[in-house]
Design a protein around this motif. Structure first.
Motif, PDB file in Angstrom:
ATOM      1  N   UNK A 141       0.831  -1.208   0.000  1.00 44.55           N
ATOM      2  CA  UNK A 141       0.000   0.000   0.000  1.00 44.55           C
ATOM      3  C   UNK A 141       0.864   1.255   0.000  1.00 44.55           C
ATOM      4  N   UNK A 142       1.962   1.241   0.750  1.00 45.26           N
ATOM      5  CA  UNK A 142       2.869   2.390   0.769  1.00 45.26           C
ATOM      6  C   UNK A 142       3.526   2.597  -0.595  1.00 45.26           C
ATOM      7  N   UNK A 143       3.898   1.501  -1.238  1.00 43.97           N
ATOM      8  CA  UNK A 143       4.499   1.594  -2.578  1.00 43.97           C
ATOM      9  C   UNK A 143       3.493   2.173  -3.565  1.00 43.97           C
ATOM     10  N   UNK A 152     -12.216   4.338   4.541  1.00 43.71           N
ATOM     11  CA  UNK A 152     -11.680   3.892   5.832  1.00 43.71           C
ATOM     12  C   UNK A 152     -12.809   3.455   6.761  1.00 43.71           C
ATOM     13  N   UNK A 153     -13.836   4.309   6.872  1.00 48.33           N
ATOM     14  CA  UNK A 153     -14.963   3.992   7.750  1.00 48.33           C
ATOM     15  C   UNK A 153     -15.706   2.753   7.248  1.00 48.33           C
ATOM     16  N   UNK A 154     -15.951   2.709   5.940  1.00 51.17           N
ATOM     17  CA  UNK A 154     -16.680   1.588   5.365  1.00 51.17           C
ATOM     18  C   UNK A 154     -15.937   0.275   5.487  1.00 51.17           C
ATOM     19  N   UNK A 155     -14.639   0.296   5.231  1.00 55.37           N
ATOM     20  CA  UNK A 155     -13.841  -0.926   5.325  1.00 55.37           C
ATOM     21  C   UNK A 155     -13.799  -1.440   6.752  1.00 55.37           C
ATOM     22  N   UNK A 156     -13.661  -0.524   7.709  1.00 56.80           N
ATOM     23  CA  UNK A 156     -13.593  -0.927   9.114  1.00 56.80           C
ATOM     24  C   UNK A 156     -14.938  -1.451   9.608  1.00 56.80           C
ATOM     25  N   UNK A 157     -16.008  -0.786   9.210  1.00 59.49           N
ATOM     26  CA  UNK A 157     -17.337  -1.145   9.720  1.00 59.49           C
ATOM     27  C   UNK A 157     -17.906  -2.398   9.065  1.00 59.49           C
ATOM     28  N   UNK A 158     -17.597  -2.600   7.784  1.00 62.58           N
ATOM     29  CA  UNK A 158     -18.234  -3.689   7.033  1.00 62.58           C
ATOM     30  C   UNK A 158     -17.283  -4.844   6.753  1.00 62.58           C
ATOM     31  N   UNK A 159     -16.172  -4.927   7.492  1.00 65.97           N
ATOM     32  CA  UNK A 159     -15.160  -5.937   7.188  1.00 65.97           C
ATOM     33  C   UNK A 159     -15.726  -7.362   7.259  1.00 65.97           C
ATOM     34  N   UNK A 160     -16.665  -7.615   8.168  1.00 65.10           N
ATOM     35  CA  UNK A 160     -17.219  -8.961   8.311  1.00 65.10           C
ATOM     36  C   UNK A 160     -18.153  -9.325   7.168  1.00 65.10           C
ATOM     37  N   UNK A 161     -18.706  -8.316   6.491  1.00 62.16           N
ATOM     38  CA  UNK A 161     -19.638  -8.563   5.391  1.00 62.16           C
ATOM     39  C   UNK A 161     -18.935  -8.643   4.041  1.00 62.16           C
ATOM     40  N   UNK A 162     -17.713  -8.120   3.975  1.00 66.54           N
ATOM     41  CA  UNK A 162     -16.975  -8.096   2.715  1.00 66.54           C
ATOM     42  C   UNK A 162     -16.210  -9.394   2.507  1.00 66.54           C
ATOM     43  N   UNK A 163     -15.984  -9.726   1.253  1.00 62.45           N
ATOM     44  CA  UNK A 163     -15.090 -10.841   0.956  1.00 62.45           C
ATOM     45  C   UNK A 163     -13.652 -10.370   1.106  1.00 62.45           C
ATOM     46  N   UNK A 164     -12.732 -11.308   1.217  1.00 60.16           N
ATOM     47  CA  UNK A 164     -11.320 -10.945   1.337  1.00 60.16           C
ATOM     48  C   UNK A 164     -10.855 -10.178   0.115  1.00 60.16           C
ATOM     49  N   UNK A 165     -11.310 -10.599  -1.062  1.00 63.34           N
ATOM     50  CA  UNK A 165     -10.924  -9.918  -2.304  1.00 63.34           C
ATOM     51  C   UNK A 165     -11.413  -8.475  -2.318  1.00 63.34           C
ATOM     52  N   UNK A 222     -12.247  -6.594   0.307  1.00 58.56           N
ATOM     53  CA  UNK A 222     -11.554  -5.826   1.349  1.00 58.56           C
ATOM     54  C   UNK A 222     -10.174  -5.398   0.875  1.00 58.56           C
ATOM     55  N   UNK A 223      -9.482  -6.306   0.196  1.00 55.15           N
ATOM     56  CA  UNK A 223      -8.151  -5.989  -0.312  1.00 55.15           C
ATOM     57  C   UNK A 223      -8.217  -4.924  -1.403  1.00 55.15           C
ATOM     58  N   UNK A 224      -9.199  -5.058  -2.302  1.00 54.22           N
ATOM     59  CA  UNK A 224      -9.348  -4.073  -3.380  1.00 54.22           C
ATOM     60  C   UNK A 224      -9.675  -2.684  -2.826  1.00 54.22           C
ATOM     61  N   UNK A 225     -10.500  -2.614  -1.791  1.00 59.36           N
ATOM     62  CA  UNK A 225     -10.824  -1.331  -1.181  1.00 59.36           C
ATOM     63  C   UNK A 225      -9.598  -0.711  -0.518  1.00 59.36           C
ATOM     64  N   UNK A 226      -8.774  -1.544   0.072  1.00 60.59           N
ATOM     65  CA  UNK A 226      -7.529  -1.066   0.665  1.00 60.59           C
ATOM     66  C   UNK A 226      -6.604  -0.505  -0.407  1.00 60.59           C
ATOM     67  N   UNK A 227      -6.492  -1.213  -1.521  1.00 64.35           N
ATOM     68  CA  UNK A 227      -5.670  -0.742  -2.637  1.00 64.35           C
ATOM     69  C   UNK A 227      -6.230   0.571  -3.188  1.00 64.35           C
ATOM     70  N   UNK A 228      -7.551   0.642  -3.352  1.00 64.99           N
ATOM     71  CA  UNK A 228      -8.189   1.865  -3.848  1.00 64.99           C
ATOM     72  C   UNK A 228      -7.898   3.032  -2.914  1.00 64.99           C
ATOM     73  N   UNK A 229      -7.984   2.791  -1.623  1.00 58.83           N
ATOM     74  CA  UNK A 229      -7.701   3.851  -0.655  1.00 58.83           C
ATOM     75  C   UNK A 229      -6.257   4.333  -0.784  1.00 58.83           C
ATOM     76  N   UNK A 230      -5.317   3.401  -0.950  1.00 60.87           N
ATOM     77  CA  UNK A 230      -3.909   3.780  -1.061  1.00 60.87           C
ATOM     78  C   UNK A 230      -3.651   4.595  -2.323  1.00 60.87           C
ATOM     79  N   UNK A 231      -4.394   4.305  -3.402  1.00 58.63           N
ATOM     80  CA  UNK A 231      -4.253   5.080  -4.638  1.00 58.63           C
ATOM     81  C   UNK A 231      -4.787   6.502  -4.430  1.00 58.63           C
ATOM     82  N   UNK A 232      -5.993   6.613  -3.890  1.00 65.26           N
ATOM     83  CA  UNK A 232      -6.596   7.934  -3.666  1.00 65.26           C
ATOM     84  C   UNK A 232      -5.752   8.749  -2.703  1.00 65.26           C
ATOM     85  N   UNK A 233      -5.232   8.102  -1.667  1.00 65.45           N
ATOM     86  CA  UNK A 233      -4.375   8.801  -0.716  1.00 65.45           C
ATOM     87  C   UNK A 233      -3.112   9.318  -1.390  1.00 65.45           C
ATOM     88  N   UNK A 234      -2.577   8.531  -2.305  1.00 62.20           N
ATOM     89  CA  UNK A 234      -1.407   8.975  -3.050  1.00 62.20           C
ATOM     90  C   UNK A 234      -1.710  10.185  -3.911  1.00 62.20           C
TER      91      UNK A 234
END
Length: 245
Positions: free
Chosen positions: A44-46, A82-95, A97-109
């Protein structure tokens, strides 16, 4: 037999997992989850670094910062992710959740690309290395210490809330002295949070019996937590040690 197959067999056994099985297989899950936490955080940092560099060295940065609607849209999207990923982590699939994390890292960049307009690239690189060293040291302390840091975490959370409020106030006051105090305060807070979160994530991973999908989703959240600690520590250090253009 892979780890997933092993977990399925253990689940199917009548009476669940006994103590000897737990002692045998838990360390394997722990190692797997801890690796995933730091690999996902590093990736994510990269991604953030490349996104920031690309936007800063293309015409996109001028489009971005000349259009307040786009800028505020990205900021709101960051908060929502950030809020959505943290709150809905149990409802999301692993794929997902990972894609949302990647999307967040792109937008943050993209939103962080403005630092290239304010600070020299040499000082950004230098501060990044300082941040990496500081982060690694505090993460190691949090991982290895036998002292319970949970009480420290409560005080750090309160201090973080105070920092946010004081920062918002200073947007209107525009006090350079208060800004410097907030920078040093932010460094201390996120240095402490790095150690605290590292210990908390270690304990979380140690409690997992096997590295199934639900456990890996929690590892994604752990990676996001450490990623945010790193980014915030970097930004506060940059405001102190960065050389302006």
């Amino acid at each position: 037999m892979n780890e997933k197959d092993l977990a399925s067999i253990i689940k199917e056994r009548e009476g669940g997992i006994n103590q000897s099985e737990r002692a045998r297989y838990a360390p394997v899950a722990f190692g797997t989850l801890m690796r995933k936490v730091y690999v996902w955080m590093s990736l994510a940092l990269v991604i953030t670094a490349f996104a920031a560099y690309y936007v800063a060295h293309s015409g996109l940065i001028f489009t971005l910062y000349n259009n307040s609607v786009i800028l505020w849209g990205l900021i709101i999207a960051e908060l929502a992710l950030v809020v959505g990923l943290s709150a809905a982590i149990n409802k999301l699939s692993l794929t997902m959740a990972t894609l949302l994390f990647v999307l967040y890292s792109v937008i943050n960049g993209v939103t962080l690309s403005s630092i290239f307009l304010v600070y020299t690239e040499a000082s950004i690189t230098r501060v990044f290395l300082i941040t990496a060293g500081t982060f690694a040291a505090m993460a190691f302390i949090g991982y290895t210490t036998k002292k319970d840091l949970s009480s420290m975490g409560k005080y750090l959370l309160m201090a973080l809330i105070g920092l946010i409020i004081a920062t918002l106030v200073n947007l209107f006051v525009k006090s350079s002295g208060l800004d410097l105090i907030l920078c040093y305060g932010g460094v201390l807070i996120f240095v402490g949070l790095t150690a605290y979160d590292s210990q908390k994530i270690k304990e979380m991973c140690m409690s997992m019996e096997y590295a199934d999908e639900s456990a890996q989703k929690l590892a994604v959240l752990g990676a996001l937590t450490l990623y945010l600690d790193f980014i915030n520590l970097f930004l506060h250090l940059l405001r102190i040690f960065g050389n302006r253009e």
